[in-house]
Design a protein around this motif. Structure first.
Motif, short mmCIF file in Angstrom:
data_model
loop_
_atom_site.label_atom_id
_atom_site.label_comp_id
_atom_site.label_asym_id
_atom_site.label_seq_id
_atom_site.Cartn_x
_atom_site.Cartn_y
_atom_site.Cartn_z
N LYS A 198 0.81 -1.22 0.00
CA LYS A 198 0.00 0.00 0.00
C LYS A 198 0.85 1.27 0.00
O LYS A 198 0.47 2.29 -0.58
N HIS A 199 2.03 1.21 0.64
CA HIS A 199 2.81 2.43 0.86
C HIS A 199 4.17 2.41 0.17
O HIS A 199 5.04 3.22 0.51
N TYR A 200 4.38 1.48 -0.78
CA TYR A 200 5.71 1.35 -1.39
C TYR A 200 6.20 2.63 -2.05
O TYR A 200 7.41 2.85 -2.18
N MET A 201 5.28 3.48 -2.47
CA MET A 201 5.70 4.71 -3.16
C MET A 201 6.16 5.80 -2.20
O MET A 201 6.62 6.85 -2.62
N GLN A 202 6.05 5.54 -0.90
CA GLN A 202 6.44 6.52 0.11
C GLN A 202 7.74 6.09 0.79
O GLN A 202 8.12 4.92 0.72
N PRO A 203 8.46 7.02 1.44
CA PRO A 203 9.64 6.61 2.23
C PRO A 203 9.22 5.64 3.33
O PRO A 203 8.24 5.87 4.03
N ILE A 204 9.93 4.53 3.45
CA ILE A 204 9.56 3.46 4.39
C ILE A 204 10.61 3.35 5.48
O ILE A 204 11.81 3.31 5.20
N MET A 205 10.15 3.31 6.73
CA MET A 205 11.02 3.01 7.86
C MET A 205 10.55 1.69 8.45
O MET A 205 9.47 1.60 9.03
N GLU A 234 14.30 -6.41 0.06
CA GLU A 234 14.19 -7.04 -1.25
C GLU A 234 12.76 -6.97 -1.78
O GLU A 234 12.54 -6.70 -2.96
N TYR A 235 11.80 -7.22 -0.88
CA TYR A 235 10.39 -7.16 -1.32
C TYR A 235 10.01 -5.74 -1.72
O TYR A 235 9.30 -5.53 -2.72
N LEU A 236 10.46 -4.76 -0.94
CA LEU A 236 10.13 -3.36 -1.24
C LEU A 236 10.71 -2.96 -2.60
O LEU A 236 10.02 -2.32 -3.41
N VAL A 394 16.59 1.13 9.19
CA VAL A 394 15.50 1.30 10.15
C VAL A 394 15.23 2.77 10.44
O VAL A 394 14.20 3.12 11.00
N LYS A 395 16.17 3.62 10.08
CA LYS A 395 16.00 5.07 10.26
C LYS A 395 15.51 5.75 8.98
O LYS A 395 15.37 6.97 8.95
N GLY A 396 15.25 4.97 7.94
CA GLY A 396 14.82 5.54 6.67
C GLY A 396 15.88 5.38 5.60
O GLY A 396 16.95 4.80 5.82
N ASP A 397 15.58 5.88 4.40
CA ASP A 397 16.52 5.80 3.30
C ASP A 397 17.68 6.79 3.50
O ASP A 397 17.45 7.95 3.86
N VAL A 398 18.91 6.32 3.27
CA VAL A 398 20.10 7.16 3.45
C VAL A 398 20.95 7.07 2.19
O VAL A 398 21.25 5.97 1.72
#
Length: 656
Positions: A198-205, A234-236, A394-398
């Protein structure tokens, strides 16, 4: 008893009292009572609840999903949710009996302000929870009588149905009050998959997803990988690539727009993923699929019949993705090769000059204007991609450098060194000085405290933080900072993750292969020496206190989980099975926790003069292995590898 995964569902006595007060003062309207036999071949899927609802399922095992949380039910389950929630019920057997009670709650004018203040604390009408009732048969009787009275349609019967609703609420809160009920445990892996879809298009933590279930990020990763066969990351990536492929095929959006819409940080990240998974650029993928989807064409020698919809007979689908052209079967590989050759020929003709290997020319000017802006040529795009990469943490995309040169490491120095990187700065490893197993590799590394002021002086281009995240925000302002939740990751997960961070993926595979080989050799050596069935106890021992290590301790994890050595039954039941790091054991009962061999962790002196200590068979037969601080304080792969050698060599020597 509920476990940590259900922590978010626990209601305190104060909360229960507040909820009961709100129910007492509110205006409750019973809207409908329904019954449905949900069959496994016709599950209830994504039903949008028109009001607040109680759902009582019984008669079999089922999976109940509400919004993005999936509950596992064995025989009986009561679930509650608010208006607008999405409900799905999937029986694992043939069917599940399901009662649904629809109700509406309103605030009376007289108590409105007071109740609104209480609703800000807790709103019982929109709460989402699921549990197994303490008396499921009584609840089944209530629901049956409620439905019978409601369906009769008479005022008195419907009044009785409403009275059963209040009895139900009272029974639920009594169950909560007792604290002895079993909550329906959410399925984190299934729920995480739904969330990512549902949220793959958003930044994921990922840690935020784990927090929904009261578990660690590492636990969620392990559960997801076990269920789906791949990691969350991998799934994301797979989900984002699928979305990008769809848009490349079916829209004329620019590569940059597609990257953003698919959840990638930028077009460079999308480019890198395509090169990794498809061995081509997004633009090439778009061109190939545009040609493969084209159903009409030009033939100078003949024309095909037009059958209202399209030109007939040019290309026909054959088996799985193969095609026939002019009656002859061509494989997918041949079609792809022919397509690429045609593209190059068209490009050369359109430009009027020989094709340039440094880039590709699009024969469609309109398409060129939209799709080639972010990647003028593959060479230039590759150079741009080589500057930075995006790592999901776990802190977001870096965003990290593709080849970091000035790396500062907090704790897992041995992991970084094992991957062939010499850190510019190291912290905490300095406390062990030359005793650290990687000491020779960090002689030129600068020893610092992991404080922002000290780190800033080194001007790093990458920081790897693992000991604690209290300084994460400040450090991330200095340089790209990767937080490694090492306690929640297996050795394999951690090395692969750090390998991705440092762009040392192949080195990570080699290091893990060597480490796995060492463990297998060690287990075989122990087996050949007749030590497979002996019991091992490890801990810190002294006259004042004895701390027995469990499988969560660095040494315990290696011995019990890695080398598969056995623990004494008391250690297993009291410490390992309860997921404890340590067990504080008094000297009077210590003997029950002691195995055939002892591993003394740390640099403290064992209680040699204590009578209880001297009476232990392991002590009497001198079966004690000392593991100093330099080998026990870190979980990095170099230290763990040295620890294996130390423990196994000592055990083999004692066995001889």
């Amino acid at each position: 008893m509920q476990d940590e995964a259900a922590a978010s569902q626990v209601f305190t006595p104060e909360m229960i009292d507040t909820m009961a007060h709100i129910w007492t003062r509110s205006i409750i309207t019973l809207i409908d009572v329904r019954f449905q036999n949900v069959a496994s071949q016709y599950p209830l899927e994504q039903y949008k609840m028109p009001s607040s609802m109680f759902i009582y399922a019984c008669g079999g095992e089922a999976q109940i999903q509400m919004n993005e949380t999936t509950f596992g039910m064995e025989r009986f389950g009561l679930v509650h949710g608010g208006k607008g929630s999405l409900l799905s019920i999937s029986p694992k057997g043939e069917n599940v009996k399901t009662f649904m009670v629809f109700y509406k709650a309103e605030l009376p004018l007289f108590f409105k302000r007071h109740l609104q203040q209480l609703l800000e604390e807790v709103n019982p009408f929109v709460q989402q929870y699921g549990y197994t009732p303490s008396n499921p048969i009584l609840l089944l009787d209530w629901f049956q009588q409620m439905m019978t009275g409601w369906n009769r349609g008479k005022a008195m019967d419907q009044l009785q149905a409403k009275s059963f609703l209040y009895q139900l609420i009272h029974g639920v809160y009594r169950d909560f009050e007792s604290g002895e009920i079993r909550y329906l445990q959410p399925d984190p892996a299934c729920s995480a998959k739904i969330y990512l879809d549902k949220h793959y298009m958003q930044p994921i933590m990922f840690q935020e997803i784990a927090d929904m279930f009261g578990i660690s990020g590492g636990q969620l990763t392990r559960l997801f990988k076990k269920k789906e066969g791949m990691s969350l990351q991998e799934y994301l990536i797979q989900r984002r690539i699928e979305a990008a492929c769809h848009d490349l095929k079916h829209t004329e959006a620019t590569i940059k727009e597609i990257a953003t819409g698919s959840g990638f940080a930028d077009e460079k990240n999308l480019f890198r993923m395509f090169k990794k998974y498809y061995k081509m650029t997004p633009s090439d993928y778009r061109k190939i699929n545009a040609l493969s989807m084209q159903v009409d064409g030009i033939d100078n020698d003949s024309h095909f019949l037009y059958y209202e919809r399209e030109l007939a007979g040019l290309v026909q689908s054959y088996r799985e993705g193969e095609s026939t052209m002019f009656g002859k079967v061509r494989s997918k590989e041949m079609i792809l090769a022919a397509t690429m050759s045609l593209m190059l020929l068209l490009s050369a003709c359109a430009s009027g000059t020989p094709s340039n290997n440094g880039g590709t020319v699009n024969s469609n000017p309109a398409q060129t204007q939209q799709t080639t802006q972010p990647e003028v040529s593959e060479t230039n795009a590759s150079e741009a991609v080589s500057q930075t990469r995006t790592i999901s943490t776990v802190k977001g995309d870096v965003k990290v450098p593709n080849n970091p040169q000035r790396v500062v490491v907090d704790y897992l120095v041995g992991d970084v060194v094992a991957l062939g990187v010499t850190p510019l700065g190291v912290a905490r490893a300095a406390r062990d000085g030359k005793e650290a197993v990687f000491a020779n590799q960090i002689t030129d590394s600068i020893k610092i405290a992991m404080e922002p002021e000290d780190v800033m002086t080194l001007e790093p281009d990458l920081i790897i933080l693992a000991w604690g995240d209290e300084n994460y925000e400040d450090l991330s302002k200095i340089a790209p900072t990767i937080y490694v939740p090492y306690g929640d990751m297996t050795t394999e997960e951690r090395i692969h993750f750090i390998g991705d961070v440092l762009n040392k993926q192949e080195e990570a595979k080699a290091v893990l292969s060597a480490y796995a080989g060492k463990i297998e050799e060690a287990k075989l050596a122990l087996q050949n020496a007749g030590l497979s069935d002996v019991t091992i106890t490890m801990g810190e021992f002294s006259d004042k206190s004895n701390y027995i290590a469990g499988a969560k301790h660095a040494v315990g994890e290696l011995v019990y989980n890695g080398l598969k050595m056995k623990a004494p039954s008391k250690v297993q039941t009291d410490i390992i099975d309860t997921d404890k790091y340590w067990g504080d054991i008094s000297m009077e009962v210590l003997a029950a926790y002691i195995g055939d061999y002892l591993i003394a962790i740390g640099d403290t002196e064992v209680p040699t003069d204590n009578a209880v200590w001297k009476s232990l068979p392991a002590v009497q037969h001198n079966r004690i292995i000392s593991v100093g601080t330099s080998l026990s304080w870190s979980t990095d792969i170099m230290t763990s590898s040295a620890l294996i050698d130390h423990i196994v060599n000592q055990l083999l020597a004692m066995a001889r």
